[in-house]
Scaffold this motif. Structure first.
Motif, PDB file in Angstrom:
ATOM      1  N   ASP A 110      10.212  -0.455 -32.538  1.00 15.16           N
ATOM      2  CA  ASP A 110      11.693  -0.579 -32.477  1.00 15.16           C
ATOM      3  C   ASP A 110      11.989  -1.913 -31.904  1.00 15.16           C
ATOM      4  OD1 ASP A 110      11.939   2.041 -33.384  1.00 15.16           O
ATOM      5  OD2 ASP A 110      11.663   2.992 -31.387  1.00 15.16           O
ATOM      6  N   ASP A 111      11.396  -2.501 -30.958  1.00 17.70           N
ATOM      7  CA  ASP A 111      11.601  -3.702 -30.162  1.00 17.70           C
ATOM      8  C   ASP A 111      11.660  -4.715 -31.338  1.00 17.70           C
ATOM      9  OD1 ASP A 111      11.666  -2.487 -27.634  1.00 17.70           O
ATOM     10  OD2 ASP A 111       9.600  -2.746 -27.230  1.00 17.70           O
ATOM     11  N   LEU A 112      10.780  -4.543 -32.132  1.00 12.35           N
ATOM     12  CA  LEU A 112      10.694  -5.730 -32.976  1.00 12.35           C
ATOM     13  C   LEU A 112      11.507  -5.521 -34.064  1.00 12.35           C
ATOM     14  CD1 LEU A 112       8.928  -7.816 -34.409  1.00 12.35           C
ATOM     15  CD2 LEU A 112       7.544  -6.304 -35.771  1.00 12.35           C
ATOM     16  N   GLN A 113      12.311  -4.621 -34.408  1.00 11.62           N
ATOM     17  CA  GLN A 113      13.479  -4.411 -35.195  1.00 11.62           C
ATOM     18  C   GLN A 113      14.559  -5.050 -34.780  1.00 11.62           C
ATOM     19  OE1 GLN A 113      14.890  -0.119 -36.218  1.00 11.62           O
ATOM     20  NE2 GLN A 113      16.045  -1.159 -37.543  1.00 11.62           N
ATOM     21  N   VAL A 114      14.751  -5.029 -33.198  1.00 12.94           N
ATOM     22  CA  VAL A 114      15.864  -5.445 -32.622  1.00 12.94           C
ATOM     23  C   VAL A 114      15.767  -6.918 -32.865  1.00 12.94           C
ATOM     24  CG1 VAL A 114      17.255  -5.917 -30.332  1.00 12.94           C
ATOM     25  CG2 VAL A 114      16.340  -3.643 -31.172  1.00 12.94           C
ATOM     26  N   LEU A 115      14.440  -7.439 -32.442  1.00 12.36           N
ATOM     27  CA  LEU A 115      14.107  -9.103 -32.346  1.00 12.36           C
ATOM     28  C   LEU A 115      14.485  -9.449 -33.701  1.00 12.36           C
ATOM     29  CD1 LEU A 115      13.013 -11.238 -30.528  1.00 12.36           C
ATOM     30  CD2 LEU A 115      10.920 -10.570 -31.518  1.00 12.36           C
ATOM     31  N   ALA A 116      13.949  -8.952 -34.772  1.00 11.71           N
ATOM     32  CA  ALA A 116      14.162  -9.173 -36.167  1.00 11.71           C
ATOM     33  C   ALA A 116      15.579  -9.621 -36.388  1.00 11.71           C
ATOM     34  CB  ALA A 116      13.606  -8.611 -37.161  1.00 11.71           C
ATOM     35  N   SER A 117      16.552  -8.477 -35.956  1.00 11.91           N
ATOM     36  CA  SER A 117      17.729  -8.763 -36.104  1.00 11.91           C
ATOM     37  C   SER A 117      18.625 -10.064 -35.546  1.00 11.91           C
ATOM     38  CB  SER A 117      18.622  -7.548 -35.781  1.00 11.91           C
ATOM     39  OG  SER A 117      18.663  -7.234 -34.446  1.00 11.91           O
ATOM     40  N   VAL A 118      17.944 -10.163 -34.328  1.00 11.67           N
ATOM     41  CA  VAL A 118      18.418 -11.223 -33.492  1.00 11.67           C
ATOM     42  C   VAL A 118      18.178 -12.550 -33.992  1.00 11.67           C
ATOM     43  CG1 VAL A 118      18.001 -12.541 -31.239  1.00 11.67           C
ATOM     44  CG2 VAL A 118      18.480  -9.974 -31.129  1.00 11.67           C
ATOM     45  N   LEU A 119      16.880 -12.667 -34.614  1.00 12.83           N
ATOM     46  CA  LEU A 119      16.390 -14.292 -35.163  1.00 12.83           C
ATOM     47  C   LEU A 119      16.901 -14.150 -36.402  1.00 12.83           C
ATOM     48  CD1 LEU A 119      12.605 -14.021 -33.703  1.00 12.83           C
ATOM     49  CD2 LEU A 119      14.577 -15.174 -32.725  1.00 12.83           C
ATOM     50  N   HIS A 120      17.605 -13.451 -37.040  1.00 11.06           N
ATOM     51  CA  HIS A 120      18.011 -13.468 -38.677  1.00 11.06           C
ATOM     52  C   HIS A 120      18.335 -14.628 -38.946  1.00 11.06           C
ATOM     53  CE1 HIS A 120      18.943 -11.875 -42.549  1.00 11.06           C
ATOM     54  NE2 HIS A 120      20.112 -12.407 -42.381  1.00 11.06           N
ATOM     55  N   ASN A 121      19.527 -15.192 -38.161  1.00  7.87           N
ATOM     56  CA  ASN A 121      20.158 -16.333 -38.712  1.00  7.87           C
ATOM     57  C   ASN A 121      19.771 -17.371 -37.695  1.00  7.87           C
ATOM     58  OD1 ASN A 121      21.555 -15.376 -40.965  1.00  7.87           O
ATOM     59  ND2 ASN A 121      22.821 -14.348 -39.608  1.00  7.87           N
ATOM     60  N   THR A 122      18.765 -17.394 -36.898  1.00  9.87           N
ATOM     61  CA  THR A 122      18.219 -18.601 -35.884  1.00  9.87           C
ATOM     62  C   THR A 122      17.259 -19.275 -36.575  1.00  9.87           C
ATOM     63  OG1 THR A 122      18.334 -16.726 -34.363  1.00  9.87           O
ATOM     64  CG2 THR A 122      17.380 -19.062 -33.625  1.00  9.87           C
ATOM     65  N   VAL A 123      17.896 -20.724 -36.728  1.00  9.26           N
ATOM     66  CA  VAL A 123      16.949 -21.434 -37.592  1.00  9.26           C
ATOM     67  C   VAL A 123      16.197 -22.373 -37.081  1.00  9.26           C
ATOM     68  CG1 VAL A 123      18.890 -21.825 -39.238  1.00  9.26           C
ATOM     69  CG2 VAL A 123      18.977 -23.276 -37.408  1.00  9.26           C
ATOM     70  N   PHE A 124      16.323 -22.466 -35.532  1.00  9.05           N
ATOM     71  CA  PHE A 124      15.533 -23.574 -34.764  1.00  9.05           C
ATOM     72  C   PHE A 124      14.289 -22.484 -34.306  1.00  9.05           C
ATOM     73  CE2 PHE A 124      18.791 -21.800 -31.896  1.00  9.05           C
ATOM     74  CZ  PHE A 124      17.948 -21.024 -30.878  1.00  9.05           C
ATOM     75  N   VAL A 125      13.912 -21.428 -34.284  1.00  6.41           N
ATOM     76  CA  VAL A 125      12.831 -20.742 -34.133  1.00  6.41           C
ATOM     77  C   VAL A 125      11.899 -20.512 -35.401  1.00  6.41           C
ATOM     78  CG1 VAL A 125      11.693 -18.488 -33.171  1.00  6.41           C
ATOM     79  CG2 VAL A 125      13.955 -19.172 -32.420  1.00  6.41           C
ATOM     80  N   THR A 126      10.943 -21.330 -35.346  1.00  7.27           N
ATOM     81  CA  THR A 126       9.942 -21.464 -36.314  1.00  7.27           C
ATOM     82  C   THR A 126       8.509 -20.901 -36.268  1.00  7.27           C
ATOM     83  OG1 THR A 126       9.116 -23.606 -35.704  1.00  7.27           O
ATOM     84  CG2 THR A 126      10.992 -23.632 -37.391  1.00  7.27           C
ATOM     85  N   GLY A 127       8.321 -20.320 -35.067  1.00  4.82           N
ATOM     86  CA  GLY A 127       6.998 -19.599 -34.540  1.00  4.82           C
ATOM     87  C   GLY A 127       7.367 -18.383 -33.949  1.00  4.82           C
ATOM     88  N   LEU A 128       6.406 -17.325 -34.287  1.00  6.84           N
ATOM     89  CA  LEU A 128       6.591 -16.270 -33.289  1.00  6.84           C
ATOM     90  C   LEU A 128       5.322 -15.745 -33.154  1.00  6.84           C
ATOM     91  CD1 LEU A 128       8.581 -13.979 -32.611  1.00  6.84           C
ATOM     92  CD2 LEU A 128       8.627 -12.968 -34.521  1.00  6.84           C
TER      93      LEU A 128
END
Length: 525
Positions: free
Chosen positions: A105-123
Motif C-alpha cells: 500500500d505504501d508503494l502505491q502511494v509512493l508511485a502516485s507521488v512520483l508519477h510526474n516527478t521528473v528529477f527522481v531517476t533512481g529508486l
C-alpha cells in the motif's frame, strides 16, 4: 456616546484586529516561503561547489518540490550536474536510522507521488516487504514513467507472478537501465519471463537475478537471449538451483561469451562449477574481447582448473577483475596465477583469492608477482593459511607503498616481536547483500569492484536524456510563472538572476497539504 455608535466602534476594532491578524499571518507565510526558497538556493549552491557529499538534501525535499516546486531548485537541476537526477533511498535495512519497511500500500502511494516527478531517476526499495501486489504497482509505474533509470527491489517477497508483471512492463519501458531483483524467489518460471524480456528490451544495461532460485532451464534461456542482446553490460546469475552434474548451464554461458561483444560484467557465484566448466569458459574467453569482470567465487574449482585461468591470463588483454574466492586453489593454483601475472598479464587490476586454502608458498608467490606487475593494485587474501613469510611479504608491500591498505583486506601489526596480519573490512563486493551498522553502505573500499568496473550502479556515468532535460525545463518555467518569478540575464558571464515580479504565492491551503515532519508553527526541517 450612544449604544449604536459604541457597538459600531467595537465592531470596527474587531475588524481591524482581524485584518491585522490576517496581515500578520500572510506576512509570516510569505516570509516562510521566502526562507524556504533561500534555503533551497543555498543548498543548491553548496552542492554545486562540492560541499555536499550526497543528494541527501534533495532526497528529503522531493515531496515538497513535487507540491510546491521552487524555480531556484528546478533551474539549478536543469543547468548543473544534478540534472542527471537523484536516487531516493527507501531501504528497509538501515541500521543507523529506525525505519518502517515499505508495504504494498505504501508503494502505491509512493508511485502516485512520483508519477510526474521528473528529477527522481533512481529508486532504492531493497529489504522491504513488497509482494506480488507491490510488483503490480511497480509494473504500472514502469509503463507510465519515462525518467526512472535505476530500480533496486533486492530482498523483498516478490514471486513468480510479480516477476511476470515486471518483466512484461519492461517490454515497453525504454528508460530503465539498472534492475536488481536479488533475493526475490521468482523461481525457474519467473526467470523465463526475464529471458523473454531480454529478447525485446534494448535499453536495460544491468540485470541482477542472483539468489532468485532459478533453474537450469531459465539459465540456458537467458544465455541464449544474451547471444543476440547488445544492450546488457552486466548480469548477476549467482546461486541457481542446479541438480545436474553435467554443467550444461556453464557450457551454454561459454557459447554465449563467444558471440556476445557487449557484456562487461558476469557473476557466476555458487554454480557448483568444476574444472570442466572453467575450461569451457576459458576457451570462450579467448575469443571474447569485452568481458572485464568475471566472478567465479564459491565454486568447486581446484588447482587444475586454475591452470586454465593462468593460461588465459597470459593471452587475455581485457579482464580487469577476477574473483576466485572460496575455491580450493591451494599453493599450486596460486603459483599458476602468479607466473601469469608476473611475466605476461598487464591488464588485471584486482584479484581475490580469499578463503582458497592457500598457504605461505602460494601467498608469497603472489606477493612477488606484485613487485614486478605494477598494474595489479587490488588483492584480497584473508581466510588463507598465513605463516611468518606471508606476513613479512605483505607487510613489506604495504610499508613500501606498493600495496595500499584500502586495496587489500589485511593490515600488518607486530606482537611479541613477530609480524601478523589482521583483517580489514575491504573487498570487491563486501556490502552487496547487507549494509554495515556504522558508516556508509557504499564505501568504495568495501566495494572496490564498483570503482574499478562501474556498470550503471546508482546511475554512475549516465548522462541525462534530451527528453528528461526538456521536461525539467518545462517544469521550471511553469513553476516560475506560478510563483511570480522571472529570469534575467546580466553581466558578461551571463549569470542568471531571479527577480520577484509580485507577491503572488500559492495559498496556505496548498502549502498545508504537504506533509511536513514538524508543525506549521515551526516549519523547519
Amino acid at each position: 456616546m450612544c449604544a449604536k455608535h459604541g457597538f459600531a466602534a467595537v465592531q470596527c476594532l474587531q475588524n481591524i484586529k482581524k485584518e491585522s491578524a490576517e496581515v500578520q499571518f500572510e506576512s509570516r507565510r510569505l516570509s516562510w516561503c521566502y526562507q524556504r526558497q533561500r534555503q533551497q538556493l543555498t543548498a543548491c549552491k553548496h552542492i554545486s561547489e562540492g560541499k555536499h557529499g550526497s543528494t541527501s538534501y534533495l532526497e528529503r525535499e522531493f515531496i515538497f518540490l513535487y507540491h510546491f516546486p521552487s524555480p531556484h531548485v528546478l533551474t539549478f537541476l536543469c543547468s548543473s550536474r544534478w540534472a542527471k537526477g537523484i536516487t531516493l533511498k527507501i531501504a528497509g535495512n538501515n541500521h543507523l536510522v529506525p525505519v518502517q519497511r515499505v508495504t504494498d500500500d505504501d508503494l502505491q502511494v509512493l508511485a502516485s507521488v512520483l508519477h510526474n516527478t521528473v528529477f527522481v531517476t533512481g529508486l532504492d526499495l531493497r529489504c522491504n516487504v513488497l509482494t506480488d501486489a507491490g510488483a503490480k504497482h511497480v509494473a504500472t509505474f514502469l509503463q507510465e514513467n519515462s525518467t526512472l533509470r535505476y530500480l533496486n527491489l533486492m530482498l523483498n517477497d516478490i514471486g513468480t507472478s510479480g516477476a511476470e508483471l515486471i518483466a512484461r512492463a519492461l517490454h515497453r519501458n525504454e528508460t530503465l537501465v539498472c534492475l536488481r531483483m536479488t533475493g526475490n524467489k521468482i523461481g525457474n518460471k519467473g526467470g523465463m519471463f526475464f529471458a523473454s524480456m531480454l529478447q525485446i528490451n534494448s535499453t536495460l544495461e544491468k540485470l541482477d537475478l542472483g539468489d532468485c532460485d532459478m533453474g537450469t532451464q531459465c539459465l540456458i534461456a537467458i544465455a541464449t537471449a544474451l547471444t543476440q542482446n547488445k544492450s546488457v553490460k552486466a548480469i548477476n546469475l549467482n546461486r541457481p538451483l542446479l541438480y545436474s552434474q553435467e554443467e550444461e548451464t556453464t557450457v551454454h554461458i561459454a557459447l554465449m561469451l563467444k558471440n556476445n561483444s557487449s557484456l562487461v560484467e558476469l557473476h557466476l557465484c555458487k554454480h557448483e562449477m568444476k574444472n570442466f566448466g572453467v575450461e569451457r569458459l576459458c576457451e570462450a574467453l579467448y575469443e571474447n574481447s569485452s568481458l572485464r569482470y568475471l566472478d567465479l567465487s564459491c565454486n568447486k574449482i581446484t588447482r587444475d582448473g586454475v591452470k586454465f585461468l593462468g593460461d588465459l591470463l597470459k593471452r587475455n588483454q581485457t579482464l580487469e577483475i577476477l574473483d576466485l574466492s572460496a575455491n580450493r586453489i591451494e599453493d599450486d593454483g596460486a603459483i599458476y596465477l602468479s607466473d601469469a601475472l608476473a611475466l605476461y598479464n598487464r591488464t588485471l587490476r584486482a584479484l581475490s583469492v580469499a578463503s582458497s586454502n592457500i598457504s605461505g608458498k602460494g601467498l608469497v608467490a603472489l606477493s612477488d608477482a606484485m613487485k614486478t606487475n605494477m598494474e595489479l593494485s587490488y588483492i584480497y587474501i584473508w581466510g588463507n593459511k598465513f605463516d611468518e613469510a606471508t606476513c613479512m611479504a605483505f607487510s613489506e608491500l604495504i610499508q613500501t607503498g606498493r600495496l595500499k591498505l584500502n586495496c587489500t583486506d589485511v593490515e600488518p601489526y607486530e606482537a611479541d616481536g613477530h609480524v601478523h596480519l589482521a583483517e580489514l573490512s575491504h573487498g570487491l563486493k563486501k556490502h552487496y547483500y547487507w549494509t554495515p551498522r556504522c558508516g556508509e553502505g557504499t564505501d568504495k573500499d568495501a566495494n572496490a569492484s564498483l570503482v574499478i568496473v562501474a556498470v550503471s550502479e546508482h546511475l554512475s556515468g549516465l548522462l541525462p536524456s534530451a527528453s528528461y532535460l526538456k521536461k525539467l525545463q518545462g517544469l521550471a518555467q511553469s513553476s516560475s510563472r506560478a510563483c511570480g518569478w522571472s529570469a534575467v540575464t546580466a553581466g558578461p558571464s551571463s549569470t542568471r538572476q531571479l527577480r520577484r515580479k509580485s507577491c503572488r504565492c500559492p495559498s496556505w491551503a496548498v502549502l498545508s497539504a504537504v506533509r511536513f515532519p514538524r508543525s506549521r508553527e515551526n516549519p523547519q526541517w
